[in-house]
Design a protein around this motif. Structure first.
Motif, PDB file in Angstrom:
ATOM      1  N   MET A  84     -69.825  25.960  37.723  1.00  0.00           N
ATOM      2  CA  MET A  84     -69.573  27.213  38.434  1.00  0.00           C
ATOM      3  C   MET A  84     -68.085  27.334  38.752  1.00  0.00           C
ATOM      4  O   MET A  84     -67.484  28.399  38.553  1.00  0.00           O
ATOM      5  CB  MET A  84     -70.387  27.268  39.733  1.00  0.00           C
ATOM      6  CG  MET A  84     -70.249  28.592  40.491  1.00  0.00           C
ATOM      7  SD  MET A  84     -71.016  28.536  42.125  1.00  0.00           S
ATOM      8  CE  MET A  84     -72.738  28.350  41.693  1.00  0.00           C
ATOM      9  N   GLN A  85     -67.467  26.237  39.177  1.00  0.00           N
ATOM     10  CA  GLN A  85     -66.030  26.259  39.479  1.00  0.00           C
ATOM     11  C   GLN A  85     -65.197  26.536  38.227  1.00  0.00           C
ATOM     12  O   GLN A  85     -64.158  27.200  38.300  1.00  0.00           O
ATOM     13  CB  GLN A  85     -65.609  24.908  40.080  1.00  0.00           C
ATOM     14  CG  GLN A  85     -66.079  24.675  41.505  1.00  0.00           C
ATOM     15  CD  GLN A  85     -65.668  23.306  42.008  1.00  0.00           C
ATOM     16  OE1 GLN A  85     -65.817  22.298  41.324  1.00  0.00           O
ATOM     17  NE2 GLN A  85     -65.125  23.260  43.214  1.00  0.00           N
ATOM     18  N   ALA A  86     -65.657  26.020  37.083  1.00  0.00           N
ATOM     19  CA  ALA A  86     -64.906  26.178  35.833  1.00  0.00           C
ATOM     20  C   ALA A  86     -65.186  27.502  35.127  1.00  0.00           C
ATOM     21  O   ALA A  86     -64.608  27.782  34.073  1.00  0.00           O
ATOM     22  CB  ALA A  86     -65.234  25.017  34.896  1.00  0.00           C
ATOM     23  N   GLY A  87     -66.081  28.334  35.684  1.00  0.00           N
ATOM     24  CA  GLY A  87     -66.408  29.607  35.048  1.00  0.00           C
ATOM     25  C   GLY A  87     -67.267  29.448  33.812  1.00  0.00           C
ATOM     26  O   GLY A  87     -67.200  30.263  32.883  1.00  0.00           O
ATOM     27  N   LEU A  88     -68.068  28.384  33.775  1.00  0.00           N
ATOM     28  CA  LEU A  88     -68.957  28.118  32.641  1.00  0.00           C
ATOM     29  C   LEU A  88     -70.397  28.425  33.034  1.00  0.00           C
ATOM     30  O   LEU A  88     -70.719  28.507  34.228  1.00  0.00           O
ATOM     31  CB  LEU A  88     -68.850  26.648  32.227  1.00  0.00           C
ATOM     32  CG  LEU A  88     -67.490  26.190  31.685  1.00  0.00           C
ATOM     33  CD1 LEU A  88     -67.453  24.669  31.593  1.00  0.00           C
ATOM     34  CD2 LEU A  88     -67.209  26.800  30.318  1.00  0.00           C
TER      35      LEU A  88
END
Length: 870
Positions: A84-88
């Motif tokens: 979620m933090q990495a935008g995946l």
């Protein structure tokens, strides 16, 4: 290919109804406090950048299901948070997970109420499988997470008939149009391999590879950077089900096969990073000495030498102690930290291709990797092992000569995976058998190995001829069943400035090699006072043994000794050719070649610029590998290198006065530094050999119009003449190489195709100068071979041993240089003379008795040299 912005669409799909009554699903927002805790917990964990590439390569309509080997709420929350933090796409749906504590309070209350209502009506709780919730979420595109193995998995599926998540996923795919892609995930708390002797800490708190809850939390808080996520190759479930061998199979069988395949893939991936399980030295020694082949030999050896079998055992154990590494992951981890600072002190950077390394890591799941680097320096092993370990690959077992087994380095090197071997097995049959048994055991355990195929460090800068002894032992071990496949990886290593430069120049000029010792190691601390620029590691495409056997139609066949020897030579030649193709041209090598080719003492700035541009155009036409500094701005790189060479007193600027203004119009090559420049020139000489041979063939035609077919014979003769100097292309014949080089010459404006006549070319006005420049790259070798012939003309066959012959040739070379019979100081080279002796000996020139043959070869050499110097 998907754009990064599309990830948002993947994440939003399947966010689900806020009121669904299951705790196996996590909403995008779990509450401010929960999200704060999760992000603080997992933000330090590193992720493999390959994950983004793997997801971008998936079809637009794919549904992602991440899988892990074992069930772990910790892993589920880790992937949920970090992705979620990495935008995946991050997993929201967990097969067989009950994530209660991290649910928003309001949603948790609604779940409890809904489940209680259902219980009072049906006297059972709602099941996400039976209710179709899992299927609906997958249909919506919700990213899911699935464990392959659980503690009570067998009991639940085979005794209580509970739903198998893998089987349920297969059911869903069979009724779903869109493909489901299964992406195996691995969470590492350490890249050290497992050990057969656990410590007390391991017993109470779990091993570093599989830590218990307390050890996991301790690592997470104290050293979060040690934890990293790896992603394995995605599996297309739809394609798996539609394959010929699976199409008619039952769902039960498919579930078992899919689970087994995924577990095998995850285990192989983990092993490619940590390496095999570490056994005690005693256990390894026992396995070696009790091997059937070695035991039978020891019985025969004992009878032949009239000794007891126990004396033979003692002798064999002594050989194992002399040879074996003492691989220690904890020591390697310590050395890795120290080496990082040490390398940063010595070098500006270590450059390599992460994509090439990722491809090698994937290949390592199919068998042991045999790294085969070019050998330039004692630093090679440290750099290779450091780079691999730093990129989540195990340090290989490294082949080293016994000359390095001195105290205190021997025990330290053994602990990082170095094993030692004698330079020669002559008269040591028992030792050779024990060494072969050791290699068999190393491959059987699954370790990677680094072997310097040249056998020794190159003192001349260019590649040496392959030494096939170690390669032959590796092949024999594989054919005897140590492993199912071998993957050979060519590695090119080059330094902007070689740390061993001083000793190499001393040796190549005839000086005696200083033996490695503790005292010499202490003297080497002077190295720390200098910086050596960048180091370039280029990994070639892996060559698999099974593929080469299939090419020759030998798959499954029992090879004779002759076939094994032929295969060994073929692999050696291919590896050397692959290293040549991976050779990186750095600014130091480019400028050194431009200064030396032509044999002048003074090179004008205009001429130097002409040569640099001709070389750069050739590199672009050939697709040569270039250092980043050279590829991005070669003019600045050349200026920096000239400044560097001037500072090291390799060259001196010659000033010219014009209208009262002093300009640095030319540079003078310092005579006693030509050998140093020649070393750096030779680093990238493989890119100039085909152009030099082709240029010489064109010059020999002495015509401004010719056909490519006219060049083949001369090219072939030069290739044969320098067969001991340059490794030939094992696949492409001279006609192909000439055609390819002619095309590069056309791109470089050297040749112009005839407008009417096919395969005919005209030499351009600037082309002649460029041809002479390229041909000049081999002039020093021509002079070295002429010097060798002078020695043969004056001495009878077998009059001196090889060491004496080399010494005499050095004396003759210096005399010829003083008398003007040769003009290049760099041609007085022990390495060149060594190769010349081998060549002429094989071609019938062994002494003054072969005068006529020697004169014929000398006439050819003079003829070729006149083409360059006319």
């Amino acid at each position: 290919m998907k754009k990064p912005s599309q990830f948002a669409g993947w994440i939003q799909r399947g966010s689900g109804k806020a009121g669904n009554p299951f705790t196996c699903w996590l909403p995008a927002q779990t509450g401010m406090f929960s999200m704060f805790i999760l992000r603080r917990l997992f933000s330090g964990i590193r992720m493999n950048p390959e994950l983004k590439t793997a997801i971008r390569d998936l079809p637009d309509n794919a549904v992602i299901v991440y899988v892990s080997k074992t069930k772990s709420v910790f892993e589920f929350l880790c992937y949920y948070t970090r992705y979620m933090q990495a935008g995946l796409p991050y997993p929201q749906l967990g097969f067989d997970y009950n994530v209660r504590i991290w649910q928003p309070v309001g949603r948790l209350i609604r779940i409890v109420i809904a489940q209680l209502k259902f219980f009072f009506r049906h006297f059972s709780f709602r099941d996400p499988y039976r209710d179709g919730f899992i299927r609906d979420e997958i249909d919506k595109g919700t990213t899911a997470f699935l464990p392959l193995v659980e503690k009570r998995d067998f009991h639940r599926r085979f005794i209580k008939s509970k739903t198998d998540p893998i089987r349920h996923l297969i059911y869903i795919q069979q009724t779903l149009e869109r493909p489901i892609f299964i992406i195996p995930q691995l969470l590492f708390f350490s890249n050290n391999p497992a050990s057969t002797w656990p410590t007390l800490t391991d017993i109470f708190f779990g091993s570093p590879q599989k830590p218990g809850k307390l050890r996991r939390l301790a690592t997470l808080f104290r050293k979060p950077g040690n934890i990293f996520i790896e992603v394995s190759d995605p599996v297309n479930l739809k394609r798996f089900l539609d394959s010929t061998e699976n199409r008619e199979r039952s769902t039960t069988y498919l579930a078992l096969k899919l689970r087994r395949d995924l577990l095998s893939q995850i285990n192989a991936h983990r092993k490619s990073i940590t390496g095999p399980t570490i056994k005690t030295p005693e256990e390894i020694k026992q396995n070696i000495l009790t091997g059937e082949e070695l035991r039978q030999f020891m019985v025969t050896h004992a009878k032949r030498r009239k000794m007891t079998i126990f004396q033979a055992h003692r002798e064999a154990m002594g050989y194992v102690d002399e040879i074996a590494a003492n691989y220690s992951p904890s020591f390697i981890n310590l050395v890795h930290r120290v080496m990082g600072r040490f390398l940063n002190t010595l070098f500006e950077s270590v450059t390599f291709s992460p994509e090439a390394l990722s491809a090698i890591k994937r290949m390592s799941r199919k068998g042991p990797i045999i790294f085969m680097p070019a050998h330039k320096s004692h630093m090679d092993s440290l750099l290779l092992s450091f780079t691999l370990y730093d990129n989540h690959m195990p340090c290989p077992h490294v082949f080293a000569g016994k000359n390095l087994a001195f105290w205190p380095m021997a025990p330290l090197l053994r602990r990082v995976g170095t094993f030692f071997v004698r330079r020669s097995f002559k008269g040591a049959v028992f030792y050779a058998k024990v060494f072969s048994a050791y290699i068999f055991q190393v491959l059987k355990e699954g370790f990677n190995i680094a072997v310097y195929i040249e056998g020794t460090r190159s003192r001349s800068g260019k590649l040496l001829q392959p030494q096939l002894g170690m390669l032959s032992i590796l092949l024999h071990a594989c054919f005897e069943g140590a492993c199912k496949n071998l993957i050979f990886v060519p590695v090119f290593i080059a330094y902007d400035r070689i740390p061993d430069e001083g000793s190499y120049l001393h040796e190549i000029s005839g000086g005696k090699k200083s033996p490695e010792s503790f005292r010499q190691m202490l003297k080497a601390k002077a190295l720390l006072k200098n910086r050596y620029g960048s180091v370039h590691l280029n990994f070639g495409n892996p060559l698999t043994l099974n593929h080469m056997l299939a090419e020759q139609g030998l798959t499954g066949a029992v090879l004779s000794s002759k076939q094994q020897n032929t295969l060994c030579r073929d692999i050696g030649t291919r590896v050397m050719n692959a290293i040549d193709r991976q050779t990186v041209v750095n600014p130091q090598s480019l400028v050194a070649g431009a200064l030396l080719s032509g044999g002048r003492e003074i090179v004008s700035r205009k001429e130097l610029t002409f040569r640099i541009e001709a070389s750069m155009n050739l590199f672009y036409a050939q697709g040569s590998c270039m250092a980043d500094t050279l590829a991005h701005d070669h003019l600045s790189a050349v200026e920096s290198t000239l400044y560097y060479y001037r500072g090291r007193k390799f060259i001196q600027w010659v000033d010219a006065k014009t209208k009262g203004e002093v300009r640095q119009d030319a540079c003078r090559i310092v005579e006693n530094r030509r050998n140093a420049l020649d070393y750096y020139k030779n680093i990238s000489i493989s890119h100039f050999v085909p152009p030099a041979f082709t240029a010489m063939a064109i010059l020999e035609k002495d015509a401004f119009q010719f056909s490519a077919a006219d060049l083949h014979d001369t090219y072939r003769r030069l290739q044969d003449l320098f067969s001991e100097e340059f490794n030939p292309d094992p696949i492409h014949p001279p006609a192909y190489i000439v055609r390819k080089t002619v095309k590069a010459f056309i791109d470089n404006a050297i040749l112009v195709p005839h407008p009417v006549m096919p395969d005919t070319y005209n030499l351009s006005s600037e082309g002649f100068r460029k041809l002479v420049f390229f041909a000049g790259y081999i002039e020093s070798f021509l002079e070295s071979y002429r010097t060798a012939l002078v020695y043969f003309a004056k001495n009878r066959r077998n009059h001196h041993n090889k060491a004496k012959m080399l010494k005499k040739m050095l004396t003759i070379g210096n005399r010829m240089l003083r008398q003007g019979e040769i003009r290049l100081k760099e041609s007085i080279s022990k390495a060149n003379y060594d190769n010349a002796i081998d060549f002429f000996t094989k071609n019938g020139v062994r002494g003054s008795e072969d005068e006529e043959n020697g004169r014929r070869w000398n006439d050819n050499l003079v003829h070729y040299q006149n083409l360059i110097s006319r």
